[in-house]
Design an enzyme around this catalytic site. Structure first.
Site, short mmCIF file in Angstrom:
data_model
loop_
_atom_site.label_atom_id
_atom_site.label_comp_id
_atom_site.label_asym_id
_atom_site.label_seq_id
_atom_site.Cartn_x
_atom_site.Cartn_y
_atom_site.Cartn_z
CG LEU A 1 35.29 49.96 21.45
CD1 LEU A 1 35.27 50.96 20.31
CD2 LEU A 1 33.88 49.64 21.92
CG LEU A 2 35.74 41.82 19.75
CD1 LEU A 2 36.61 41.12 20.79
CD2 LEU A 2 34.50 40.99 19.44
CG ASP B 1 43.74 40.78 46.67
OD1 ASP B 1 44.27 40.74 45.54
OD2 ASP B 1 42.71 41.44 46.92
CE1 TYR C 1 34.46 42.21 35.31
CE2 TYR C 1 32.32 42.96 34.50
CZ TYR C 1 33.17 42.64 35.56
OH TYR C 1 32.71 42.74 36.86
#
Length: 450
Positions: free
Chosen positions: A299-300, A241, A356
């Site tokens: 939102l795009l 990580d 995503y």
């Protein structure tokens, strides 16, 4: 995070109240516990044709060899732990009626947490439209049946490629996984066994004994659960990580008696550093679990370059570079297993997650395209696509939205990080050696997506 609603309606006054009001009553799922029986009762094995085929006979003998109580016909009112429908000989949709309707009355006699598993052949290799129709019919049948089962029972299917049979090692491995408590949150899904490769473990409780595994994003959440499960199954661990998660990473490493590697996986030399660490500290590298991932939702129309690029960089571009290093390394075990964490968002999409979903769709494409490259060396690569899982991230979702998301699957509840880990542990084992290029959803048969 605890699903307090499921706990409340599972016992006493809460159970009675939910029943009277017609509220959802999610069952407490049967999950794996070492030492417990593989299934909670006898296993009914039925075949296509006249109820029996050589494939179902051989499979029944194999299950009896595991010490299971196998039935070839149902006894009235006997509680069954599982029903296995062997449909590999189906050559026309009309041939489904015999075995399916023979099994139908026994569905009422399934014990809580029981399993139904179909074994059939892929329609892609069918010689005629009739054969393809019969085989594809199993898909619709199984997915619909999974939505009808209750009391934590699940239904899943195994598809046989041309190189696999009903008793091939990975067919039996997949069957053992689906019958067990390890598959608690896997429902309405199929795994394709493409070849006769693979090897059943002599100790089903330690299928990863002697293996060295790397898990990225292991400091917390699903990654930590994966590390714990692989350790339980016998693997030696390298947990990876970012440096900012160093304290949590060290705690996980200590818990699983492994070693910690603080690393930004987007670095160009990340693959080389992972290999060097594993070989220097553990002498080998057998398994790589690509779990590390981030979200930067928007939102795009409002998406900026930083959000987009960071998600693509961590979630898929890093995996491509690390895999390239792995496949070019002489130190990698001759039959490595690679498992990536995708998402149902990469299959069905999700509002506000274009970056995503693109990254997780990319993981699925990478897995399918890499599988043939690994096939020649007997290696495998697969992906697991979680649905709604109870994590710190989902705990931050507003209450009403979270409750709706939990119930939008056939099991009417969220899964646990351990459910994802169980699927990954199976796909990382030699028992799954004949399974490659697959994407297994761990979503309780979420109502969104295929």
């Amino acid at each position: 995070m605890t699903d307090k609603y499921t706990q409340f309606v599972s016992h006493g006054i809460g159970k009675d109240l939910a029943k009277k009001l017609g509220l959802p009553q999610p069952a407490v799922l049967r999950r794996y516990k070492e030492g417990e029986p593989l299934v909670p009762g006898p296993v009914l094995v039925l075949g296509s044709g006249n109820g029996r085929t050589a494939g179902s006979d051989d499979l029944a003998a194999a299950l009896a060899g595991w010490g299971l109580d196998v039935r070839r016909s149902a006894l009235p009112k006997e509680k069954l732990g599982a029903i296995v429908l062997v449909l590999d000989a189906v050559e026309h949709p009309e041939e489904l009626a015999g075995p399916v309707l023979t099994a139908a009355p026994s569905l009422r006699d399934l014990a809580p947490g029981a399993r139904v598993v179909t074994i059939s052949r892929t329609s892609a290799s069918a010689a005629t439209p009739a054969v393809a129709a019969g085989r594809q019919g199993v898909d619709g049948l199984l997915r619909s049946l999974a939505k009808e089962l209750r009391a934590g029972a699940t239904a899943n299917g195994i598809l046989l490629g041309d190189g696999a049979g009903t008793t091939s090692p990975s067919t039996l491995g997949a069957l053992r996984f689906f019958l067990s408590g390890r598959s608690a949150f896997v429902d309405g899904q199929f795994l394709t066994v493409t070849s006769g490769a693979g090897q059943l473990s002599a100790d089903p409780d330690k299928p990863l004994a002697g293996k060295v595994a790397v898990v990225t994003g292991a400091a917390r959440g699903i990654g930590a659960a994966i590390a714990r499960t692989l350790h339980r199954d016998g693997a030696r661990l390298v947990v990876v990580d970012i440096p900012a998660a160093g304290d949590h990473l060290a705690a996980v490493a200590n818990e699983v008696h492994g070693t910690a590697l603080q690393l930004d996986i987007t670095a160009g030399d990340a693959g080389r550093r992972i290999i060097d660490h594993a070989v220097e500290r553990h002498g080998a590298l057998d398994i790589v679990i690509h779990n590390a991932g981030i979200t930067r939702d928007k939102l795009l129309a409002n998406m900026d370059e930083g959000r987009w690029n960071s998600v693509i960089g961590v979630n898929i571009a890093s995996q491509l570079r690390i895999n390239e290093a792995l496949l070019g390394a002489d130190q990698l075990h001759k039959t490595p297993r690679i498992v990536s964490v995708a998402s149902t968002s990469g299959i069905a999409g999700n509002r506000g997650q274009t970056n995503y979903a693109a990254s997780k769709g990319g993981v699925i494409g990478m897995v399918r395209a890499t599988a043939p490259l690994l096939a020649e060396r007997g290696s495998s690569i697969n992906a697991v696509a979680p649905g709604f899982i109870e994590t710190d991230m989902t705990a931050r979702i507003p209450f009403a939205t979270r409750e709706v998301a939990r119930r939008l699957n056939s099991l009417q509840q969220g899964g646990l990080p351990g459910d994802v880990a169980e699927a990954i542990a199976f796909l990382a084992s030699d028992e799954a050696g004949g399974i490659t290029g697959e994407v297994l959803r761990v979503c309780g048969q979420n109502l969104v997506g295929a």
